[in-house]
Design an enzyme around this catalytic site. Sequence first.
Site, PDB file in Angstrom:
ATOM      1  N   HIS A   1     -17.057 -16.654  -2.752  1.00  0.00           N
ATOM      2  CA  HIS A   1     -17.682 -15.343  -2.924  1.00  0.00           C
ATOM      3  C   HIS A   1     -18.568 -15.320  -4.168  1.00  0.00           C
ATOM      4  CE1 HIS A   1     -13.990 -14.911  -0.615  1.00  0.00           C
ATOM      5  NE2 HIS A   1     -14.484 -13.809  -0.079  1.00  0.00           N
TER       6      HIS A   1
ATOM      7  N   HIS B   1     -21.586 -11.307  -0.232  1.00  0.00           N
ATOM      8  CA  HIS B   1     -20.172 -11.076  -0.582  1.00  0.00           C
ATOM      9  C   HIS B   1     -19.349 -12.355  -0.481  1.00  0.00           C
ATOM     10  CE1 HIS B   1     -16.021  -9.703  -0.377  1.00  0.00           C
ATOM     11  NE2 HIS B   1     -15.942 -10.448   0.705  1.00  0.00           N
TER      12      HIS B   1
ATOM     13  N   GLU C   1       6.839   3.198  -2.509  1.00  0.00           N
ATOM     14  CA  GLU C   1       7.552   1.916  -2.432  1.00  0.00           C
ATOM     15  C   GLU C   1       6.635   0.734  -2.720  1.00  0.00           C
ATOM     16  OE1 GLU C   1       7.429   4.149   0.058  1.00  0.00           O
ATOM     17  OE2 GLU C   1       9.429   5.040   0.012  1.00  0.00           O
TER      18      GLU C   1
ATOM     19  N   HIS D   1      15.461   5.399  10.574  1.00  0.00           N
ATOM     20  CA  HIS D   1      15.971   4.966   9.279  1.00  0.00           C
ATOM     21  C   HIS D   1      16.851   3.724   9.367  1.00  0.00           C
ATOM     22  CE1 HIS D   1      14.339   8.667   7.880  1.00  0.00           C
ATOM     23  NE2 HIS D   1      14.957   8.655   6.719  1.00  0.00           N
TER      24      HIS D   1
END
Length: 642
Positions: A11, A242, A391, A453
């Site tokens: 890149h 890029h 999280e 869950h």
Amino acid sequence: MDAVQAANSGHPGMPMGMADVATVLFGKFLNFDPTDPAWPDRDRFVLSAGHGSMLLYALLHLTGYEGMTLEELKNFRQLGSRTAGHPEYGHAAGIETTTGPLGQGLANAVGMALAERQLRARFGADLVDHRTYVIASDGDLMEGISHEASSFAGHQRLSRLIVLYDDNQISIDGSTSLAFSDDSVARFAAYGWNSVAIDGHDPAQVEQALRAAQDSERPTLIACRTVIAYGAPTKAGTAGAHGSPLGADEIAAARERLGWPYPAFELPAPVLDAWRAIGRRGADARASWQARFEAQGPAAKADFERAQAGRLPEEPDRILQEHKRRLALEKPSWATRKASQEALQVLTAAIPEMIGGSADLTPSNNTDTKSTPELTPDAPGGRYIHYGVREHAMVAAMSGMALHRGVIPYGGTFLIFSDYCRPAIRLAALMGQRVVLVMTHDSIGLGEDGPTHQPIEHLASLRAMPNLWVMRPADPIETAECWALAVARADGPSLLALSRQNVPTVRGADDLNRCARGAYVLAEAEGRRRVTLFATGTEVSLALKARERLQAFGVGCAVVSMPCFELFDQQDQAYRAEVLGPGVRIAIEAASPFGWSRYVGDESNVVGMTGFGASAPAPKLYEHFGITAERVVELARRRLSG
Ligand SMILES: Cc1ncc(C[n+]2csc(CCOP(=O)(O)OP(=O)(O)O)c2C)c(N)n1
């Protein structure tokens, strides 16, 4: 552009576009010393836009990091070189972290800044007084984790965190306007950051913004408007620059346009000298830090060194010895999450480096202790972090804390939400960082919260991850042992899968850490062993019940507790054979059977879960899904007669 061309991959755009910004940062601000890359009080620099790694390699070479030779730059992206595609931690001195998956580096940096502030409060500004700088790209800011991490950093008022955002308006598909119309400056201002926009090609503006950032009481975002592949005549400002080499003609034309008459990989002496002088700039700062360090009392010095090296004040097994003896006497029936908190009480009292936290599940994860007061902007020396419902950023920040050195982070959530932080767990494993994940509510045994869950495939999929210790302890004693192993482990992350529901203490007094071998015979067969039952966590006591019944039928049956596959697989052949034993083998785990076949031959020998769970009290669910001692006995007898 030459290195990318030589590699025929990489890149070039970002390094060329951000060279101006990086020159000001390294030239005038970043405190570092290439002769001592691990100097504890160095500023941290995180290249969150890791695909622009050639910028970092070039800077390390220019400023004189020993291992980063011109040869390495010429061998960019080749096997065995230090110049990997994305700069992985540990590949070369001067690289603070790896950031292949966009957004991770930014979140790692948040953890570094947090660790810095915690350690400053603990050891004083004479020893800890540095900043964390980040270069981040559009991709970093588009990723969801950037929200979690930056929102958290704003709340924590991490004023030593300074992000240089490469606002070049280009990503892979083309202009960022295809998919991105955020006002990033306003967005970060809304997080409580000091947030400004500048022209990234104007060194005076870069310097002024960085100067202002030094005194800010908030984290700083500097949106640097740049041109990707600055200087390339036809590819500058385009997505074409890029991630592909510019090509020989474009490179020749860029040389002309930039007034750079030198051939590839040739650095004229005055330029190299100027950069090497920048590399020497930090030597004085390091020397005065060293003097301040030497002036500390012997206890403070030893403590600081110990924390930096990641050495514990005492072996965790020894720290927990009394605790284990007490458990063996009292034989409590606790959920292993509760057992975890009891072990943590002892560990956190003895190990001041341990910094806990939870993603808003503290009362469920039981991650706080008497020794871990809250860590807030007003109480920066605290040891407990309310990460909020974040999280992914929590685990990435924990990796950053571990990479920073000086602290040992642990943090909790439900096991099901390992899905929400898996990329960060993977990088902790890849980078070999001591991060401890406290993942409770580890099966259908969590009951009424239901199938959204209840983890099913999580244990199997986490066990598939290299270098992650997945531990599912059976009782309070095993929980203490697994904690001891996790904290002692310096070269990788550990995950404790812990129950919501109570379990009996099944282990007796034992000064040995029996979990250290991953699996062991908890109850040997009476008479010849014809059946071996393998179980983890809450299913171990169920296996013991099944064993009693089989023994009552006169069938010699052993129970193997198997808290950690990864550790068991590392044992020698003789030990493994002894544990695995002869005859019928059956595994019991309230989870996907995937992965058990290497121990028990066939998944039909696993009493587990094949689909999603359901919402009901735990005992009903175990019955409904057939995870019962009766079923184990029945299966064993069928296998014996078959
Ligand atoms: C999580 C993640 N998704 C996708 C990619 C692949 N990828 C690498 S760079 C990039 C975006 C490039 O745009 P930008 O971040 O603006 O970098 P620039 O083009 O300015 O160099 C993408 C999608 C990645 N590295 N990480």
